[in-house]
Write a protein that holds these residues in place. Structure first.
Motif, mmCIF file in Angstrom:
data_model
loop_
_atom_site.group_PDB
_atom_site.id
_atom_site.type_symbol
_atom_site.label_atom_id
_atom_site.label_comp_id
_atom_site.label_asym_id
_atom_site.label_seq_id
_atom_site.Cartn_x
_atom_site.Cartn_y
_atom_site.Cartn_z
ATOM 1 N N ARG A 34 0.850 -1.195 0.000
ATOM 2 C CA ARG A 34 0.000 0.000 0.000
ATOM 3 C C ARG A 34 0.880 1.236 0.000
ATOM 4 O O ARG A 34 1.893 1.290 0.693
ATOM 5 C CB ARG A 34 -0.908 -0.008 1.221
ATOM 6 N N ASP B 281 0.776 8.117 -3.912
ATOM 7 C CA ASP B 281 1.442 8.768 -5.035
ATOM 8 C C ASP B 281 1.257 10.285 -4.911
ATOM 9 O O ASP B 281 0.144 10.797 -5.070
ATOM 10 C CB ASP B 281 0.856 8.263 -6.353
ATOM 11 N N LYS C 273 -3.166 10.423 -5.009
ATOM 12 C CA LYS C 273 -4.042 9.272 -4.777
ATOM 13 C C LYS C 273 -3.280 8.140 -4.096
ATOM 14 O O LYS C 273 -2.060 7.980 -4.274
ATOM 15 C CB LYS C 273 -4.632 8.774 -6.101
ATOM 16 N N LYS C 274 -4.009 7.351 -3.334
ATOM 17 C CA LYS C 274 -3.448 6.155 -2.721
ATOM 18 C C LYS C 274 -3.451 5.017 -3.737
ATOM 19 O O LYS C 274 -4.233 5.032 -4.685
ATOM 20 C CB LYS C 274 -4.257 5.765 -1.481
ATOM 21 N N TYR C 275 -2.590 4.016 -3.503
ATOM 22 C CA TYR C 275 -2.551 2.889 -4.442
ATOM 23 C C TYR C 275 -2.222 1.598 -3.685
ATOM 24 O O TYR C 275 -1.708 1.610 -2.563
ATOM 25 C CB TYR C 275 -1.523 3.114 -5.545
ATOM 26 N N TYR C 276 -2.550 0.470 -4.329
ATOM 27 C CA TYR C 276 -2.120 -0.844 -3.878
ATOM 28 C C TYR C 276 -1.305 -1.490 -4.993
ATOM 29 O O TYR C 276 -1.647 -1.389 -6.173
ATOM 30 C CB TYR C 276 -3.326 -1.750 -3.571
ATOM 31 N N LYS C 277 -0.215 -2.136 -4.630
ATOM 32 C CA LYS C 277 0.591 -2.887 -5.585
ATOM 33 C C LYS C 277 0.451 -4.372 -5.234
ATOM 34 O O LYS C 277 0.675 -4.768 -4.083
ATOM 35 C CB LYS C 277 2.045 -2.458 -5.493
#
Length: 348
Positions: free
Chosen positions: A329, A332, A337-341
Protein backbone atom coordinates in the motif's frame (compact mmCIF):
# COMPACT_ATOMS: atom_id res chain seq x y z
CA UNK A 1 -35.60 -24.93 8.24
CA UNK A 2 -35.94 -27.60 5.57
CA UNK A 3 -38.05 -30.75 5.14
CA UNK A 4 -41.24 -29.09 6.37
CA UNK A 5 -43.53 -30.43 3.62
CA UNK A 6 -45.07 -33.05 5.92
CA UNK A 7 -45.59 -30.70 8.89
CA UNK A 8 -49.14 -30.64 10.25
CA UNK A 9 -50.48 -27.20 11.22
CA UNK A 10 -53.10 -28.24 13.77
CA UNK A 11 -54.31 -24.95 15.28
CA UNK A 12 -53.64 -21.26 14.75
CA UNK A 13 -55.02 -18.04 16.20
CA UNK A 14 -54.27 -14.34 15.62
CA UNK A 15 -54.42 -11.51 18.16
CA UNK A 16 -53.67 -7.82 17.54
CA UNK A 17 -51.02 -6.45 19.92
CA UNK A 18 -50.33 -2.73 20.09
CA UNK A 19 -47.98 -0.54 22.09
CA UNK A 20 -49.76 0.61 25.28
CA UNK A 21 -47.55 3.71 25.65
CA UNK A 22 -48.99 5.00 22.37
CA UNK A 23 -52.56 4.20 23.35
CA UNK A 24 -52.75 1.24 20.98
CA UNK A 25 -55.08 -1.57 21.95
CA UNK A 26 -54.86 -5.28 22.57
CA UNK A 27 -57.52 -6.97 20.44
CA UNK A 28 -58.12 -10.63 21.25
CA UNK A 29 -59.65 -13.16 18.88
CA UNK A 30 -62.56 -15.22 20.15
CA UNK A 31 -61.82 -18.19 17.88
CA UNK A 32 -58.89 -19.89 16.12
CA UNK A 33 -58.42 -19.50 12.39
CA UNK A 34 -60.45 -21.68 10.04
CA UNK A 35 -57.87 -23.17 7.71
CA UNK A 36 -59.76 -25.31 5.20
CA UNK A 37 -57.70 -24.14 2.22
CA UNK A 38 -54.66 -26.43 1.87
CA UNK A 39 -52.79 -23.82 -0.20
CA UNK A 40 -53.17 -21.19 2.54
CA UNK A 41 -52.20 -23.77 5.18
CA UNK A 42 -49.06 -24.63 3.22
CA UNK A 43 -48.12 -20.98 2.69
CA UNK A 44 -48.54 -20.24 6.39
CA UNK A 45 -46.43 -23.26 7.35
CA UNK A 46 -43.61 -22.10 5.09
CA UNK A 47 -43.95 -18.48 6.31
CA UNK A 48 -43.72 -19.58 9.93
CA UNK A 49 -41.05 -22.30 9.76
CA UNK A 50 -38.70 -21.61 6.84
CA UNK A 51 -36.71 -18.76 8.51
CA UNK A 52 -35.56 -20.84 11.49
CA UNK A 53 -32.09 -22.31 11.93
CA UNK A 54 -32.69 -25.54 13.84
CA UNK A 55 -29.00 -25.76 14.80
CA UNK A 56 -29.15 -22.53 16.83
CA UNK A 57 -31.07 -23.52 19.95
CA UNK A 58 -32.14 -21.58 23.03
CA UNK A 59 -33.99 -22.53 26.21
CA UNK A 60 -36.37 -20.70 28.52
CA UNK A 61 -34.80 -19.33 31.70
CA UNK A 62 -35.74 -17.40 34.81
CA UNK A 63 -33.58 -15.73 37.42
CA UNK A 64 -35.16 -17.70 40.28
CA UNK A 65 -37.45 -20.50 39.07
CA UNK A 66 -38.12 -21.78 35.54
CA UNK A 67 -41.81 -22.21 36.35
CA UNK A 68 -42.00 -18.44 36.77
CA UNK A 69 -41.15 -17.93 33.10
CA UNK A 70 -44.64 -17.21 31.81
CA UNK A 71 -44.10 -18.14 28.16
CA UNK A 72 -42.60 -21.47 29.24
CA UNK A 73 -45.60 -22.16 31.46
CA UNK A 74 -48.21 -21.21 28.84
CA UNK A 75 -46.51 -23.35 26.17
CA UNK A 76 -46.24 -26.30 28.55
CA UNK A 77 -49.98 -26.06 29.24
CA UNK A 78 -50.67 -26.25 25.49
CA UNK A 79 -48.46 -29.32 25.11
CA UNK A 80 -50.11 -31.03 28.08
CA UNK A 81 -53.65 -30.40 26.83
CA UNK A 82 -54.34 -28.82 23.40
CA UNK A 83 -57.81 -27.91 24.71
CA UNK A 84 -55.99 -25.11 26.58
CA UNK A 85 -54.80 -23.61 23.27
CA UNK A 86 -57.14 -20.61 23.09
CA UNK A 87 -56.82 -19.67 26.76
CA UNK A 88 -53.02 -19.86 26.74
CA UNK A 89 -52.81 -17.88 23.48
CA UNK A 90 -54.75 -15.09 25.18
CA UNK A 91 -52.30 -15.17 28.11
CA UNK A 92 -49.39 -14.95 25.66
CA UNK A 93 -50.97 -11.95 23.90
CA UNK A 94 -51.62 -10.18 27.21
CA UNK A 95 -48.03 -10.80 28.33
CA UNK A 96 -46.58 -9.49 25.05
CA UNK A 97 -48.80 -6.40 25.25
CA UNK A 98 -47.45 -5.65 28.73
CA UNK A 99 -43.87 -6.04 27.45
CA UNK A 100 -44.41 -3.83 24.37
CA UNK A 101 -43.76 -0.46 26.03
CA UNK A 102 -40.49 0.53 24.35
CA UNK A 103 -40.80 3.42 21.90
CA UNK A 104 -39.44 1.29 19.04
CA UNK A 105 -42.00 -1.50 19.44
CA UNK A 106 -44.53 -1.55 16.61
CA UNK A 107 -48.12 -2.69 16.60
CA UNK A 108 -48.64 -6.04 14.90
CA UNK A 109 -50.38 -9.39 14.69
CA UNK A 110 -49.45 -12.15 17.13
CA UNK A 111 -49.88 -15.68 15.79
CA UNK A 112 -49.91 -18.66 18.12
CA UNK A 113 -49.71 -21.99 16.30
CA UNK A 114 -49.70 -25.67 17.29
CA UNK A 115 -47.70 -27.92 14.95
CA UNK A 116 -47.10 -31.64 14.71
CA UNK A 117 -44.48 -33.64 12.81
CA UNK A 118 -41.90 -30.83 12.75
CA UNK A 119 -38.46 -32.24 11.77
CA UNK A 120 -35.91 -31.65 14.51
CA UNK A 121 -32.75 -33.53 15.43
CA UNK A 122 -33.68 -36.49 13.23
CA UNK A 123 -37.16 -36.90 14.69
CA UNK A 124 -40.66 -35.46 14.23
CA UNK A 125 -41.72 -33.28 17.16
CA UNK A 126 -44.73 -31.44 18.44
CA UNK A 127 -44.04 -27.72 18.48
CA UNK A 128 -45.70 -24.48 19.52
CA UNK A 129 -44.95 -21.42 17.42
CA UNK A 130 -45.30 -17.81 18.55
CA UNK A 131 -44.88 -15.27 15.76
CA UNK A 132 -45.35 -11.53 15.37
CA UNK A 133 -45.68 -9.61 12.10
CA UNK A 134 -44.92 -5.90 12.42
CA UNK A 135 -43.90 -4.81 8.92
CA UNK A 136 -46.57 -4.12 6.32
CA UNK A 137 -45.82 -3.91 2.61
CA UNK A 138 -47.88 -2.55 -0.24
CA UNK A 139 -48.99 -5.00 -2.93
CA UNK A 140 -50.69 -4.35 -6.25
CA UNK A 141 -53.82 -6.32 -6.96
CA UNK A 142 -54.92 -6.62 -10.59
CA UNK A 143 -58.58 -7.55 -11.10
CA UNK A 144 -61.05 -7.63 -14.01
CA UNK A 145 -63.38 -4.65 -14.43
CA UNK A 146 -65.92 -4.66 -17.25
CA UNK A 147 -64.08 -5.26 -20.51
CA UNK A 148 -60.67 -4.43 -19.01
CA UNK A 149 -58.60 -4.54 -15.87
CA UNK A 150 -58.09 -2.35 -12.82
CA UNK A 151 -55.26 -2.09 -10.32
CA UNK A 152 -55.63 -1.48 -6.58
CA UNK A 153 -53.09 -1.15 -3.77
CA UNK A 154 -53.43 -3.23 -0.61
CA UNK A 155 -51.29 -3.45 2.51
CA UNK A 156 -50.33 -6.92 3.68
CA UNK A 157 -47.70 -9.22 5.13
CA UNK A 158 -44.84 -10.48 2.96
CA UNK A 159 -44.82 -14.24 3.56
CA UNK A 160 -41.10 -14.36 2.73
CA UNK A 161 -40.15 -12.06 5.63
CA UNK A 162 -40.95 -13.20 9.16
CA UNK A 163 -40.37 -10.34 11.61
CA UNK A 164 -40.29 -12.22 14.90
CA UNK A 165 -40.72 -15.84 15.79
CA UNK A 166 -40.25 -18.45 18.46
CA UNK A 167 -40.55 -22.18 17.84
CA UNK A 168 -40.72 -24.38 20.94
CA UNK A 169 -40.09 -28.10 20.47
CA UNK A 170 -41.56 -30.63 22.86
CA UNK A 171 -38.21 -31.87 24.13
CA UNK A 172 -35.95 -31.09 27.13
CA UNK A 173 -38.91 -29.79 29.14
CA UNK A 174 -37.05 -29.77 32.47
CA UNK A 175 -34.27 -27.63 30.95
CA UNK A 176 -36.67 -25.08 29.44
CA UNK A 177 -37.39 -26.93 26.18
CA UNK A 178 -35.40 -26.46 22.98
CA UNK A 179 -36.35 -23.20 21.31
CA UNK A 180 -35.45 -21.56 18.00
CA UNK A 181 -35.74 -17.78 17.74
CA UNK A 182 -36.02 -15.22 14.94
CA UNK A 183 -35.87 -11.45 15.52
CA UNK A 184 -35.42 -9.42 12.35
CA UNK A 185 -36.65 -6.09 13.74
CA UNK A 186 -35.68 -3.96 16.76
CA UNK A 187 -32.17 -5.42 16.84
CA UNK A 188 -30.88 -2.49 18.90
CA UNK A 189 -29.79 -3.60 22.35
CA UNK A 190 -32.33 -1.34 24.09
CA UNK A 191 -35.26 -2.73 22.11
CA UNK A 192 -34.72 -6.48 22.24
CA UNK A 193 -37.96 -6.97 24.12
CA UNK A 194 -38.85 -10.10 22.13
CA UNK A 195 -35.87 -12.18 23.26
CA UNK A 196 -35.02 -10.65 26.63
CA UNK A 197 -38.28 -9.40 28.12
CA UNK A 198 -40.98 -11.52 26.53
CA UNK A 199 -39.39 -14.92 25.88
CA UNK A 200 -36.54 -14.77 28.42
CA UNK A 201 -34.41 -17.29 26.53
CA UNK A 202 -30.68 -17.97 26.45
CA UNK A 203 -28.61 -20.01 23.99
CA UNK A 204 -27.67 -23.59 24.73
CA UNK A 205 -23.92 -23.54 25.34
CA UNK A 206 -23.00 -26.26 22.85
CA UNK A 207 -20.31 -26.41 20.15
CA UNK A 208 -22.56 -24.67 17.62
CA UNK A 209 -23.17 -21.77 19.99
CA UNK A 210 -19.51 -21.36 20.93
CA UNK A 211 -18.27 -21.59 17.32
CA UNK A 212 -20.89 -19.17 16.08
CA UNK A 213 -20.30 -16.64 18.85
CA UNK A 214 -16.50 -16.87 18.74
CA UNK A 215 -16.46 -16.16 15.00
CA UNK A 216 -18.98 -13.35 15.46
CA UNK A 217 -16.76 -11.91 18.19
CA UNK A 218 -13.69 -12.05 15.93
CA UNK A 219 -15.50 -10.39 13.04
CA UNK A 220 -16.81 -7.50 15.15
CA UNK A 221 -13.47 -7.00 16.89
CA UNK A 222 -11.53 -6.84 13.62
CA UNK A 223 -14.02 -4.57 11.85
CA UNK A 224 -14.52 -2.16 14.77
CA UNK A 225 -12.09 -2.24 17.68
CA UNK A 226 -8.99 -3.35 15.76
CA UNK A 227 -9.58 -0.81 13.00
CA UNK A 228 -10.25 2.08 15.39
CA UNK A 229 -7.55 1.54 18.02
CA UNK A 230 -4.61 0.46 15.88
CA UNK A 231 -5.05 2.59 12.76
CA UNK A 232 -4.70 -0.37 10.37
CA UNK A 233 -5.55 -0.46 6.69
CA UNK A 234 -8.50 -2.29 5.21
CA UNK A 235 -6.13 -4.88 3.75
CA UNK A 236 -4.72 -5.51 7.25
CA UNK A 237 -8.25 -6.07 8.53
CA UNK A 238 -8.99 -8.50 5.73
CA UNK A 239 -5.72 -10.31 6.44
CA UNK A 240 -6.71 -10.83 10.08
CA UNK A 241 -10.21 -11.94 9.03
CA UNK A 242 -8.65 -14.52 6.70
CA UNK A 243 -6.27 -15.76 9.40
CA UNK A 244 -9.13 -16.08 11.88
CA UNK A 245 -11.27 -18.06 9.46
CA UNK A 246 -8.31 -20.24 8.43
CA UNK A 247 -7.71 -21.11 12.09
CA UNK A 248 -11.27 -22.39 12.48
CA UNK A 249 -11.15 -24.24 9.15
CA UNK A 250 -7.91 -26.07 9.91
CA UNK A 251 -8.50 -26.95 13.58
CA UNK A 252 -10.86 -29.45 15.15
CA UNK A 253 -10.88 -27.66 18.49
CA UNK A 254 -10.66 -23.99 19.44
CA UNK A 255 -8.23 -22.94 22.12
CA UNK A 256 -8.24 -19.28 23.13
CA UNK A 257 -4.55 -19.05 24.09
CA UNK A 258 -3.48 -20.83 20.92
CA UNK A 259 -5.73 -18.62 18.81
CA UNK A 260 -4.34 -15.37 20.24
CA UNK A 261 -0.75 -16.59 19.82
CA UNK A 262 -1.11 -17.93 16.28
CA UNK A 263 -3.55 -15.42 14.80
CA UNK A 264 -3.37 -12.12 16.70
CA UNK A 265 0.32 -12.22 17.78
CA UNK A 266 0.93 -8.67 19.01
CA UNK A 267 0.58 -8.36 22.84
CA UNK A 268 -1.22 -4.99 22.71
CA UNK A 269 -3.75 -6.32 20.21
CA UNK A 270 -4.22 -9.50 22.28
CA UNK A 271 -4.93 -7.43 25.41
CA UNK A 272 -7.45 -5.30 23.51
CA UNK A 273 -9.08 -8.45 22.09
CA UNK A 274 -9.46 -9.98 25.57
CA UNK A 275 -11.04 -6.77 26.89
CA UNK A 276 -13.40 -6.71 23.92
CA UNK A 277 -14.31 -10.38 24.54
CA UNK A 278 -15.23 -9.64 28.16
CA UNK A 279 -17.44 -6.70 27.15
CA UNK A 280 -18.99 -8.73 24.32
CA UNK A 281 -19.95 -11.50 26.75
CA UNK A 282 -21.24 -9.10 29.42
CA UNK A 283 -23.46 -7.24 26.94
CA UNK A 284 -24.99 -10.51 25.72
CA UNK A 285 -25.16 -12.18 29.12
CA UNK A 286 -23.30 -15.36 28.12
CA UNK A 287 -19.74 -16.63 28.05
CA UNK A 288 -17.71 -18.20 25.24
CA UNK A 289 -15.61 -21.10 26.53
CA UNK A 290 -11.84 -20.87 26.17
CA UNK A 291 -11.80 -24.33 24.61
CA UNK A 292 -14.48 -26.12 22.56
CA UNK A 293 -14.99 -28.39 19.56
CA UNK A 294 -15.41 -26.44 16.33
CA UNK A 295 -18.87 -26.97 14.81
CA UNK A 296 -18.81 -27.22 11.01
CA UNK A 297 -22.42 -26.04 10.55
CA UNK A 298 -21.73 -22.83 12.48
CA UNK A 299 -18.42 -22.42 10.63
CA UNK A 300 -20.20 -22.66 7.26
CA UNK A 301 -22.78 -20.11 8.37
CA UNK A 302 -20.20 -17.56 9.52
CA UNK A 303 -17.99 -18.07 6.46
CA UNK A 304 -20.75 -16.48 4.38
CA UNK A 305 -20.48 -13.17 6.25
CA UNK A 306 -16.69 -12.91 6.56
CA UNK A 307 -16.21 -10.31 3.84
CA UNK A 308 -12.69 -10.33 2.39
CA UNK A 309 -13.29 -7.81 -0.39
CA UNK A 310 -11.23 -4.63 -0.64
CA UNK A 311 -13.43 -1.97 -2.26
CA UNK A 312 -11.52 0.89 -3.91
CA UNK A 313 -13.85 3.77 -4.72
CA UNK A 314 -16.43 2.51 -7.22
CA UNK A 315 -13.86 1.26 -9.69
CA UNK A 316 -12.26 -1.86 -8.21
CA UNK A 317 -13.10 -4.80 -5.96
CA UNK A 318 -10.06 -6.83 -4.85
CA UNK A 319 -10.74 -10.27 -3.33
CA UNK A 320 -8.03 -11.12 -0.81
CA UNK A 321 -7.70 -14.78 0.19
CA UNK A 322 -4.29 -14.67 1.89
CA UNK A 323 -0.60 -13.67 1.57
CA UNK A 324 -0.74 -10.16 3.00
CA UNK A 325 2.98 -9.89 2.15
CA UNK A 326 2.10 -9.79 -1.58
CA UNK A 327 0.11 -6.55 -1.18
CA UNK A 328 1.85 -3.20 -0.91
CA UNK A 329 0.00 0.00 0.00
CA UNK A 330 1.31 3.45 -0.84
CA UNK A 331 0.59 7.06 -1.75
CA UNK A 332 1.44 8.77 -5.04
CA UNK A 333 2.26 12.44 -4.37
CA UNK A 334 2.08 13.44 -8.03
CA UNK A 335 -1.53 12.26 -8.51
CA UNK A 336 -2.55 12.75 -4.88
CA UNK A 337 -4.04 9.27 -4.78
CA UNK A 338 -3.45 6.15 -2.72
CA UNK A 339 -2.55 2.89 -4.44
CA UNK A 340 -2.12 -0.84 -3.88
CA UNK A 341 0.59 -2.89 -5.58
CA UNK A 342 -0.17 -6.61 -6.01
CA UNK A 343 2.50 -9.23 -6.67
CA UNK A 344 1.54 -12.48 -8.44
CA UNK A 345 2.95 -15.20 -10.69
CA UNK A 346 0.11 -16.18 -13.03
CA UNK A 347 -2.92 -14.44 -14.48
CA UNK A 348 -6.17 -16.28 -15.22
Amino acid sequence: MTGIEAVSLEKAIVHKVGNPTRGEELKLSANPLTLNDEIVRGLLTRYFLAPFNEHECYHFTHISDLDMNEVYTYVRNIFEDPANFHRESVFLAQLLYNKSTHARVKEGELYVVLFDKVPFEGEEKKAVGIFKSETKETFLKVFPHGAGWEVAAEDGVNINKLDKGCLVFRTNESDGYKVCVVDNTNKQQDAQYWVNDFLQVQPYTDSYHHTNQALGLCKLFIEKEYAEKFDVSKSDQIDLLNKSMDYFKTKEQFNLQEFTEEVIHHPDVVDTFMDYKRNYEANRNYAIDESFDINLVALKKQAKVFKTVLKLDKNFHVYIHGRRDLIERGYDEESGKKYYKLYYEEES
